[in-house]
Design a protein around this motif. Sequence first.
Motif, PDB file in Angstrom:
ATOM      1  N   MET A   1       0.830  -1.198   0.000  1.00 30.13           N
ATOM      2  CA  MET A   1       0.000   0.000   0.000  1.00 30.13           C
ATOM      3  C   MET A   1       0.869   1.254   0.000  1.00 30.13           C
ATOM      4  SD  MET A   1      -2.940   1.330  -0.200  1.00 30.13           S
ATOM      5  CE  MET A   1      -4.102  -0.001   0.139  1.00 30.13           C
ATOM      6  N   ARG A   2       2.002   1.202   0.686  1.00 29.42           N
ATOM      7  CA  ARG A   2       2.914   2.349   0.690  1.00 29.42           C
ATOM      8  C   ARG A   2       3.406   2.648  -0.726  1.00 29.42           C
ATOM      9  NH1 ARG A   2       6.092   4.717   4.642  1.00 29.42           N
ATOM     10  NH2 ARG A   2       5.466   3.102   6.130  1.00 29.42           N
ATOM     11  N   GLU A   3       3.741   1.599  -1.486  1.00 30.86           N
ATOM     12  CA  GLU A   3       4.186   1.807  -2.865  1.00 30.86           C
ATOM     13  C   GLU A   3       3.055   2.333  -3.736  1.00 30.86           C
ATOM     14  OE1 GLU A   3       7.665  -1.575  -3.427  1.00 30.86           O
ATOM     15  OE2 GLU A   3       5.556  -2.200  -3.397  1.00 30.86           O
TER      16      GLU A   3
ATOM     17  N   MET B   1       0.599   4.210  -2.864  1.00 28.44           N
ATOM     18  CA  MET B   1       0.266   5.588  -2.524  1.00 28.44           C
ATOM     19  C   MET B   1       1.442   6.549  -2.708  1.00 28.44           C
ATOM     20  SD  MET B   1      -2.856   5.295  -1.869  1.00 28.44           S
ATOM     21  CE  MET B   1      -3.156   6.988  -1.353  1.00 28.44           C
ATOM     22  N   SER B   2       2.608   6.026  -3.022  1.00 26.59           N
ATOM     23  CA  SER B   2       3.796   6.869  -3.138  1.00 26.59           C
ATOM     24  C   SER B   2       3.705   7.815  -4.333  1.00 26.59           C
ATOM     25  CB  SER B   2       5.046   5.995  -3.294  1.00 26.59           C
ATOM     26  OG  SER B   2       6.163   6.776  -3.668  1.00 26.59           O
ATOM     27  N   PRO B   3       4.178   9.047  -4.196  1.00 23.69           N
ATOM     28  CA  PRO B   3       4.226   9.964  -5.347  1.00 23.69           C
ATOM     29  C   PRO B   3       5.214   9.495  -6.411  1.00 23.69           C
ATOM     30  CG  PRO B   3       5.310  10.927  -3.431  1.00 23.69           C
ATOM     31  CD  PRO B   3       4.611   9.704  -2.940  1.00 23.69           C
ATOM     32  N   MET B   4       6.072   8.545  -6.059  1.00 27.22           N
ATOM     33  CA  MET B   4       7.045   8.005  -7.014  1.00 27.22           C
ATOM     34  C   MET B   4       6.476   6.849  -7.840  1.00 27.22           C
ATOM     35  SD  MET B   4       9.450  10.027  -6.402  1.00 27.22           S
ATOM     36  CE  MET B   4      10.743   9.289  -7.416  1.00 27.22           C
ATOM     37  N   LEU B   5       5.234   6.465  -7.585  1.00 30.95           N
ATOM     38  CA  LEU B   5       4.626   5.370  -8.342  1.00 30.95           C
ATOM     39  C   LEU B   5       4.596   5.709  -9.830  1.00 30.95           C
ATOM     40  CD1 LEU B   5       3.073   2.624  -8.075  1.00 30.95           C
ATOM     41  CD2 LEU B   5       0.977   3.986  -8.127  1.00 30.95           C
ATOM     42  N   SER B   6       4.962   4.734 -10.652  1.00 32.19           N
ATOM     43  CA  SER B   6       4.945   4.914 -12.110  1.00 32.19           C
ATOM     44  C   SER B   6       4.459   3.634 -12.770  1.00 32.19           C
ATOM     45  CB  SER B   6       6.350   5.247 -12.627  1.00 32.19           C
ATOM     46  OG  SER B   6       7.213   4.135 -12.440  1.00 32.19           O
TER      47      SER B   6
ATOM     48  N   TRP C   1     -11.960 -21.924  -5.924  1.00 27.92           N
ATOM     49  CA  TRP C   1     -11.001 -21.514  -4.891  1.00 27.92           C
ATOM     50  C   TRP C   1     -10.052 -20.450  -5.427  1.00 27.92           C
ATOM     51  CZ3 TRP C   1      -5.666 -21.725  -5.207  1.00 27.92           C
ATOM     52  CH2 TRP C   1      -4.960 -21.441  -4.030  1.00 27.92           C
ATOM     53  N   GLY C   2      -9.751 -19.466  -4.551  1.00 23.13           N
ATOM     54  CA  GLY C   2      -8.750 -18.465  -4.879  1.00 23.13           C
ATOM     55  C   GLY C   2      -8.136 -17.906  -3.614  1.00 23.13           C
ATOM     56  N   THR C   3      -7.178 -16.996  -3.771  1.00 25.72           N
ATOM     57  CA  THR C   3      -6.427 -16.495  -2.620  1.00 25.72           C
ATOM     58  C   THR C   3      -6.774 -15.066  -2.241  1.00 25.72           C
ATOM     59  OG1 THR C   3      -4.607 -16.080  -4.181  1.00 25.72           O
ATOM     60  CG2 THR C   3      -4.457 -18.037  -2.769  1.00 25.72           C
ATOM     61  N   ASP C   4      -6.818 -14.137  -3.186  1.00 27.70           N
ATOM     62  CA  ASP C   4      -7.178 -12.742  -2.928  1.00 27.70           C
ATOM     63  C   ASP C   4      -6.148 -12.038  -2.044  1.00 27.70           C
ATOM     64  OD1 ASP C   4      -8.657 -10.402  -3.078  1.00 27.70           O
ATOM     65  OD2 ASP C   4      -9.968 -10.931  -1.412  1.00 27.70           O
ATOM     66  N   PHE C   5      -4.865 -12.148  -2.376  1.00 30.50           N
ATOM     67  CA  PHE C   5      -3.832 -11.409  -1.651  1.00 30.50           C
ATOM     68  C   PHE C   5      -3.777  -9.973  -2.172  1.00 30.50           C
ATOM     69  CE2 PHE C   5      -1.403 -15.664  -1.320  1.00 30.50           C
ATOM     70  CZ  PHE C   5      -2.171 -16.036  -0.222  1.00 30.50           C
ATOM     71  N   LEU C   6      -3.713  -9.018  -1.244  1.00 31.58           N
ATOM     72  CA  LEU C   6      -3.723  -7.601  -1.606  1.00 31.58           C
ATOM     73  C   LEU C   6      -2.677  -6.836  -0.809  1.00 31.58           C
ATOM     74  CD1 LEU C   6      -7.563  -6.863  -1.646  1.00 31.58           C
ATOM     75  CD2 LEU C   6      -6.042  -6.648  -3.609  1.00 31.58           C
ATOM     76  N   PHE C   7      -1.793  -6.130  -1.512  1.00 32.35           N
ATOM     77  CA  PHE C   7      -0.882  -5.142  -0.926  1.00 32.35           C
ATOM     78  C   PHE C   7       0.080  -5.727   0.111  1.00 32.35           C
ATOM     79  CE2 PHE C   7      -4.994  -2.828  -1.737  1.00 32.35           C
ATOM     80  CZ  PHE C   7      -4.605  -2.356  -2.987  1.00 32.35           C
ATOM     81  N   GLU C   8       0.227  -7.032   0.127  1.00 28.14           N
ATOM     82  CA  GLU C   8       1.194  -7.695   1.006  1.00 28.14           C
ATOM     83  C   GLU C   8       1.970  -8.711   0.170  1.00 28.14           C
ATOM     84  OE1 GLU C   8      -0.385  -8.196   5.337  1.00 28.14           O
ATOM     85  OE2 GLU C   8      -2.097  -8.570   4.020  1.00 28.14           O
TER      86      GLU C   8
END
Length: 446
Positions: free
Chosen positions: A100-102, A104-109, A343-350
């Motif tokens: 989530m930090r990446e 929301m970062s202003p450096m995201l591209s 079946w699925g996993t649903d991993f988010l932001f980790e």
Amino acid sequence: MNRLILSFVPCCLLLFFAVSLPTQQAASQVLFQDVRVFDGRSSSLSGPVNVLVEGNQIRQISGGSITVGESVQVIPGGGRTLMPGLIDVHVHMVFGALTMREMMSPMLSERLIFEKASQSAESMLLRGFTAVRDVGGPIFPLKAAIDSEKVVGPRVWPSGATISQTAGHGDFRTPDERSRKFFGEVSRAERYNATFIADGTAEVLTAVRENLRFGASQIKLMAGGGTSSAYDPVDVTQYTLDEMKAAVEAAADWGTYITVHAYTERAVQKAIAAGVKCVEHGQLLEKKTLRMMAKKGVWLSLQNLVEDTPDMDPARREKRKPVLEGQARIWPLAKQLKVNLAWGTDFLFEPELNEQQNEFILRLTEWFTPAEILKMITHDNAQLLQLSGLRSPYQGRLGVVEEGALADLILVDGNPLADISLVANPSDTFLVIMKDGKIYKQALDN
């Protein structure tokens, strides 16, 4: 279709394509010699057989000798298990590759997003997941790169940007971002093709069609509250019946379907009335709604969500509590009522969770036999993928080891029907991983 999608990929990503991983070469024939087959359906392995792959298909399975050409690559099975590639029907290839930090970062591209997601895609394939359904996010550039063999990764059934009402589960705006409709400024998440905030039937139709234009194989609609979103309590129902019907009709006109994010009875019953074919989550459902789903053939795409972590926001922990409590109840209940289960996993932001993708399969052992689990994560999940019909990006049969099926295969060191834990240790037990007739891992001495 791949050429069409590539035409929309930003130039910076095309530059990355040029220096990314080399394509994986395939022999014209590959012979798996002396293997025992889990075919995706059966509760037992076959006797010793030989399996010939030609091009990207399984050409012949025989207990006797098979005639092969001069360029055949022979893989000595030594009595090991040959099974279909694993399938995860609830992934977010981009959201699962970044924190989530990446995000929301202003450096995201776009370049950073692509690099992170590409690395994650290769690791996913090398864990034995040869096909996935991406149910929300900016997936199209990555999928195009995988399909053109510029990046290594699984087959991807893409949904594209999630579609959400204002204040819905896909409304990712920060507190300082105001409504596009009233103030004319597109939110950051929409600019990165993560979501469409669409209100009213006209906007919903446009959002659905926009995803279809880019090559979506199915459409993800937010029909209820979520645990990871800021504005919507879990109990709320999202989208009117008319809005949802409009989405269903637009998808059906293209020969595909709507899947919805929803937990509650009211949200899912409304989705069923609208003609939705699949529900993601559903941990708060009761028998009445599950019976409706079973009667109408609506799929339930379930997960075992990650437990609370010590650093999790207290408000999110409170929102997640009923959902986590519902997990132990919904799996056996849906099985008992004969709902179509996936079946699925649903991993988010980790991103660190991705390495546990195979281990999460073992969470099913409380309610299912090894044979039932293997069938679900191969054959059954493949049946859900095929709901996309002609919008499916890969025509052919998956999730089975049968003559004429697509050659997505794993050679396992042992018998996973006897020891399901073998699928949770792919680095050691998956000796050969093949996707589309090409070998991406070979840990056997010929």
